[in-house]
Design an enzyme around this catalytic site. Structure first.
Site, mmCIF file in Angstrom:
data_model
loop_
_atom_site.group_PDB
_atom_site.id
_atom_site.type_symbol
_atom_site.label_atom_id
_atom_site.label_comp_id
_atom_site.label_asym_id
_atom_site.label_seq_id
_atom_site.Cartn_x
_atom_site.Cartn_y
_atom_site.Cartn_z
ATOM 1 N N PRO A 2 39.972 -120.638 -3.781
ATOM 2 C CG PRO A 2 39.898 -118.506 -2.873
ATOM 3 C CD PRO A 2 39.151 -119.431 -3.789
ATOM 4 C CD GLU A 3 43.635 -126.185 -2.827
ATOM 5 O OE1 GLU A 3 43.829 -127.088 -1.994
ATOM 6 O OE2 GLU A 3 43.979 -126.298 -4.019
ATOM 7 C CE LYS A 52 38.129 -125.732 -0.921
ATOM 8 N NZ LYS A 52 37.888 -126.136 -2.327
ATOM 9 N NE ARG A 125 25.346 -126.678 4.823
ATOM 10 C CZ ARG A 125 24.907 -125.552 5.383
ATOM 11 N NH1 ARG A 125 23.917 -125.594 6.276
ATOM 12 N NH2 ARG A 125 25.453 -124.386 5.066
ATOM 13 C CG ASN A 166 41.874 -129.864 -8.795
ATOM 14 O OD1 ASN A 166 41.812 -131.049 -8.473
ATOM 15 N ND2 ASN A 166 41.850 -129.483 -10.053
ATOM 16 N NE ARG A 258 37.849 -127.988 -9.935
ATOM 17 C CZ ARG A 258 38.181 -127.380 -8.782
ATOM 18 N NH1 ARG A 258 37.350 -127.375 -7.752
ATOM 19 N NH2 ARG A 258 39.351 -126.779 -8.668
#
Length: 268
Positions: A2-3, A52, A125, A166, A258
């Site tokens: 999930p984005e 995310k 982070r 992606n 990816r």
């Protein structure tokens, strides 16, 4: 995976469903028993997302931190009638039950209880989140303009910009006619500013509609989407298909683990 828009939608949904009231929290699977016990019966003060990552802040100082990863998902069920609450199905890591709704979390990469002070450690982070109103793109630009890594890889680095997956990566680069293999140091400031502005707008649409909508109206025709029920894309998962604008076959290769998709004509 999930984005970012999905996590922001979940944060808003959970705030509406469970916020400002006591929540029953359990772990039918048994892998989150201690964490669930630490917040069970507490008032959910705030649900919010950064990239995310999803955070549920409870009364008393504990926070449930969730990262869905590749396979994590929440499913919802009605809970107003306690006699009709369904039994857990499958490996339910965490079950939340409020006054009217319940939700089951399955398959997350991370589901842990942290102290409120540790939220800042997680966020430290991460790069700026385009969906947060206080987002500052300057740190992302500073890292991109100093890097020789391909821009297609940099956009997927959550420490640079949080929330891009992606689909947004590939579609954003196409919309701005940028070769995904161009090094970060070759991206101009105007190009980055335009991409950031566009990304903010696209991800806001994603939050509002629950779908990634990236194809401009004038190009939204021809071949169907890569999956039924999904809006059309320009390049994502369209390898070998003709570009919606120039008809050149879309290409794909693996980039840092990816698949990246691009039009070799439009993005040359």
């Amino acid at each position: 995976m999930p984005e970012g828009h999905t996590l922001h939608r979940l944060a808003r949904l959970h705030q509406r469903r469970f916020g400002r009231a006591p929540v029953r929290v359990g772990s039918p699977q048994g892998r989150f028993v201690d964490g669930a016990a630490a917040v069970d019966g507490r008032i959910l003060r705030k649900s919010h997302a950064w990239g995310k990552h999803l955070f549920h802040e409870y009364d008393g100082g504990n926070t449930v931190h969730v990262h869905l990863g590749l396979y994590g998902t929440f499913t919802e069920f009605p809970a107003a009638d306690v006699d009709d609450i369904p039994d857990p199905v499958g490996q339910v890591r965490m079950r939340m039950i409020g006054a009217e709704y319940g939700t089951d979390l399955r398959g997350p990469t991370v589901c842990e209880v942290i102290a409120k002070a540790e939220i800042a450690d997680v966020i430290a982070r991460l790069g700026p989140d385009p969906l947060r109103p206080d987002a500052d793109p300057a740190p992302a630009w500073a890292r991109i303009t100093k890097s020789r890594r391909p821009i297609g890889a940099l956009l997927m680095d959550q420490s640079i910009i949080a929330g891009i997956g992606n689909v947004y990566r590939n579609e954003l680069l196409y919309r701005h006619r940028i070769d995904p293999f161009r090094p970060g140091i070759q991206i101009g400031a105007d190009e980055f500013d335009a991409m950031w502005t566009d990304l903010v707008a696209l991800m806001k649409v994603g939050v509002r509609r629950g779908k990634i909508v990236v194809v401009r109206p004038e190009d939204d025709h021809g071949a169907p989407s890569y999956r039924e029920g999904r809006p059309r894309t320009y390049v994502y998962r369209r390898a070998g298909d003709p570009c919606r604008v120039c008809s050149t076959p879309i290409r794909t290769v693996e980039l840092e683990g990816r698949n990246v998709f691009w039009c070799p004509h439009c993005q040359s």
